[in-house]
Motif scaffolding. Structure first.
Motif, PDB file in Angstrom:
ATOM      1  N   LEU A 107      38.087  51.086  44.551  1.00  0.00           N
ATOM      2  CA  LEU A 107      37.649  49.749  44.136  1.00  0.00           C
ATOM      3  C   LEU A 107      36.197  49.768  43.677  1.00  0.00           C
ATOM      4  CD1 LEU A 107      39.212  47.431  46.866  1.00  0.00           C
ATOM      5  CD2 LEU A 107      39.919  47.671  44.481  1.00  0.00           C
ATOM      6  N   LEU A 108      35.334  50.397  44.475  1.00  0.00           N
ATOM      7  CA  LEU A 108      33.921  50.491  44.106  1.00  0.00           C
ATOM      8  C   LEU A 108      33.761  51.253  42.788  1.00  0.00           C
ATOM      9  CD1 LEU A 108      32.361  51.335  47.600  1.00  0.00           C
ATOM     10  CD2 LEU A 108      32.336  49.110  46.426  1.00  0.00           C
ATOM     11  N   GLY A 109      34.513  52.344  42.655  1.00  0.00           N
ATOM     12  CA  GLY A 109      34.450  53.139  41.433  1.00  0.00           C
ATOM     13  C   GLY A 109      34.910  52.364  40.208  1.00  0.00           C
ATOM     14  N   ALA A 110      35.949  51.553  40.362  1.00  0.00           N
ATOM     15  CA  ALA A 110      36.430  50.737  39.239  1.00  0.00           C
ATOM     16  C   ALA A 110      35.354  49.757  38.791  1.00  0.00           C
ATOM     17  CB  ALA A 110      37.708  49.993  39.630  1.00  0.00           C
ATOM     18  N   LEU A 111      34.684  49.146  39.754  1.00  0.00           N
ATOM     19  CA  LEU A 111      33.609  48.214  39.401  1.00  0.00           C
ATOM     20  C   LEU A 111      32.448  48.949  38.735  1.00  0.00           C
ATOM     21  CD1 LEU A 111      33.681  46.017  42.613  1.00  0.00           C
ATOM     22  CD2 LEU A 111      34.205  45.243  40.280  1.00  0.00           C
ATOM     23  N   ARG A 112      32.138  50.139  39.208  1.00  0.00           N
ATOM     24  CA  ARG A 112      31.008  50.898  38.643  1.00  0.00           C
ATOM     25  C   ARG A 112      31.318  51.383  37.241  1.00  0.00           C
ATOM     26  NH1 ARG A 112      26.379  51.665  37.111  1.00  0.00           N
ATOM     27  NH2 ARG A 112      25.198  53.503  37.718  1.00  0.00           N
ATOM     28  N   ARG A 113      32.511  51.939  37.033  1.00  0.00           N
ATOM     29  CA  ARG A 113      32.802  52.537  35.727  1.00  0.00           C
ATOM     30  C   ARG A 113      33.057  51.499  34.647  1.00  0.00           C
ATOM     31  NH1 ARG A 113      37.907  53.525  38.296  1.00  0.00           N
ATOM     32  NH2 ARG A 113      39.548  52.528  37.077  1.00  0.00           N
ATOM     33  N   THR A 114      33.552  50.307  35.020  1.00  0.00           N
ATOM     34  CA  THR A 114      33.744  49.271  34.004  1.00  0.00           C
ATOM     35  C   THR A 114      32.427  48.600  33.668  1.00  0.00           C
ATOM     36  OG1 THR A 114      34.307  47.587  35.645  1.00  0.00           O
ATOM     37  CG2 THR A 114      36.149  48.814  34.656  1.00  0.00           C
ATOM     38  N   GLY A 115      31.499  48.601  34.616  1.00  0.00           N
ATOM     39  CA  GLY A 115      30.169  48.067  34.354  1.00  0.00           C
ATOM     40  C   GLY A 115      30.064  46.557  34.382  1.00  0.00           C
ATOM     41  N   HIS A 116      31.093  45.887  34.856  1.00  0.00           N
ATOM     42  CA  HIS A 116      31.025  44.423  34.926  1.00  0.00           C
ATOM     43  C   HIS A 116      31.921  43.916  36.047  1.00  0.00           C
ATOM     44  CE1 HIS A 116      34.985  44.185  32.967  1.00  0.00           C
ATOM     45  NE2 HIS A 116      34.540  45.115  32.144  1.00  0.00           N
ATOM     46  N   GLU A 117      31.802  42.635  36.319  1.00  0.00           N
ATOM     47  CA  GLU A 117      32.620  42.028  37.357  1.00  0.00           C
ATOM     48  C   GLU A 117      34.097  42.054  36.951  1.00  0.00           C
ATOM     49  OE1 GLU A 117      29.666  38.625  39.186  1.00  0.00           O
ATOM     50  OE2 GLU A 117      30.997  38.064  37.522  1.00  0.00           O
ATOM     51  N   LEU A 118      34.944  42.120  37.966  1.00  0.00           N
ATOM     52  CA  LEU A 118      36.392  42.071  37.754  1.00  0.00           C
ATOM     53  C   LEU A 118      36.994  41.078  38.736  1.00  0.00           C
ATOM     54  CD1 LEU A 118      37.121  45.909  37.528  1.00  0.00           C
ATOM     55  CD2 LEU A 118      37.075  44.301  35.619  1.00  0.00           C
ATOM     56  N   THR A 119      38.119  40.517  38.374  1.00  0.00           N
ATOM     57  CA  THR A 119      38.839  39.664  39.317  1.00  0.00           C
ATOM     58  C   THR A 119      39.635  40.561  40.257  1.00  0.00           C
ATOM     59  OG1 THR A 119      40.839  39.501  37.970  1.00  0.00           O
ATOM     60  CG2 THR A 119      39.091  37.852  37.563  1.00  0.00           C
ATOM     61  N   PRO A 120      40.042  40.064  41.400  1.00  0.00           N
ATOM     62  CA  PRO A 120      40.890  40.874  42.283  1.00  0.00           C
ATOM     63  C   PRO A 120      42.162  41.370  41.585  1.00  0.00           C
ATOM     64  CG  PRO A 120      39.976  39.059  43.517  1.00  0.00           C
ATOM     65  CD  PRO A 120      39.608  38.824  42.065  1.00  0.00           C
TER      66      PRO A 120
END
Length: 178
Positions: free
Chosen positions: A68-81
């Motif tokens: 989860l942390l990696g997904a937020l870091r690599r996309t570079g922006h906020e995501l919804t659940p």
């Protein structure tokens, strides 16, 4: 040879080869070829995850939380659940549970959508970003050592073959690509 923990590799083989030999002894009429590939993929994945998770355990994270942390870091922006669930191939309920724990650790923060209060946007905190940035190089260094048994051409060939298999499986299962 079999122990309490399962088959043991004999000379010149791995544990999957030992399993295949056992099956060939009791069922010589069946083709164990698929087992030789899928069994090795599964065994490699299990062993890699055990060893690879050591940096995560030291940081007090599970593999799923790091994903989860990696997904937020690599996309570079906020995501919804929901977006995080799709990015990490997880259920919505599992993501919600993990996000609660990560928020308690102040690694992520939630922000309600201005137009729809039912929608949350999740982003990394500075501590979360720093943690991912600290762990990722250690994870990649481990993977480099593991793959060093193959030369560059071998790594490329394995990557290509696994990519073909993955694309076929994703297509069959209707998994959204990148």
């Amino acid at each position: 040879m079999t122990t309490q923990n399962g088959p043991v590799a004999g000379p010149g083989g791995d544990t999957v080869a030992a399993v295949v030999r056992q099956w060939q002894t009791v069922r010589p009429d069946i083709d164990t070829g698929p087992m030789e590939v899928i069994g090795r993929i599964n065994r490699c994945a299990a062993l890699l995850q055990q060893a690879e998770d050591a940096p995560l355990r030291r940081a007090g994270l599970t593999r799923a939380e790091f994903d989860l942390l990696g997904a937020l870091r690599r996309t570079g922006h906020e995501l919804t659940p929901g977006e995080l669930a799709r990015e990490t191939f997880s259920s919505g309920a599992a993501v919600t549970k993990r996000l609660k724990l990560l928020q308690e650790r102040e690694l992520v923060e939630r922000r309600a959508d201005a137009r729809d209060r039912r929608v949350a946007h999740v982003g990394l905190t500075e501590a979360g970003r720093d943690l991912v940035d600290a762990i990722l190089p250690e994870q990649l260094a481990y993977e480099t050592v593991v793959l060093s048994v193959l030369d560059g051409a071998g790594q490329g060939q394995l990557s290509g073959l696994l990519g073909e298999l993955l694309a076929q499986l994703e297509g069959r299962l209707g998994v959204r690509k990148g």
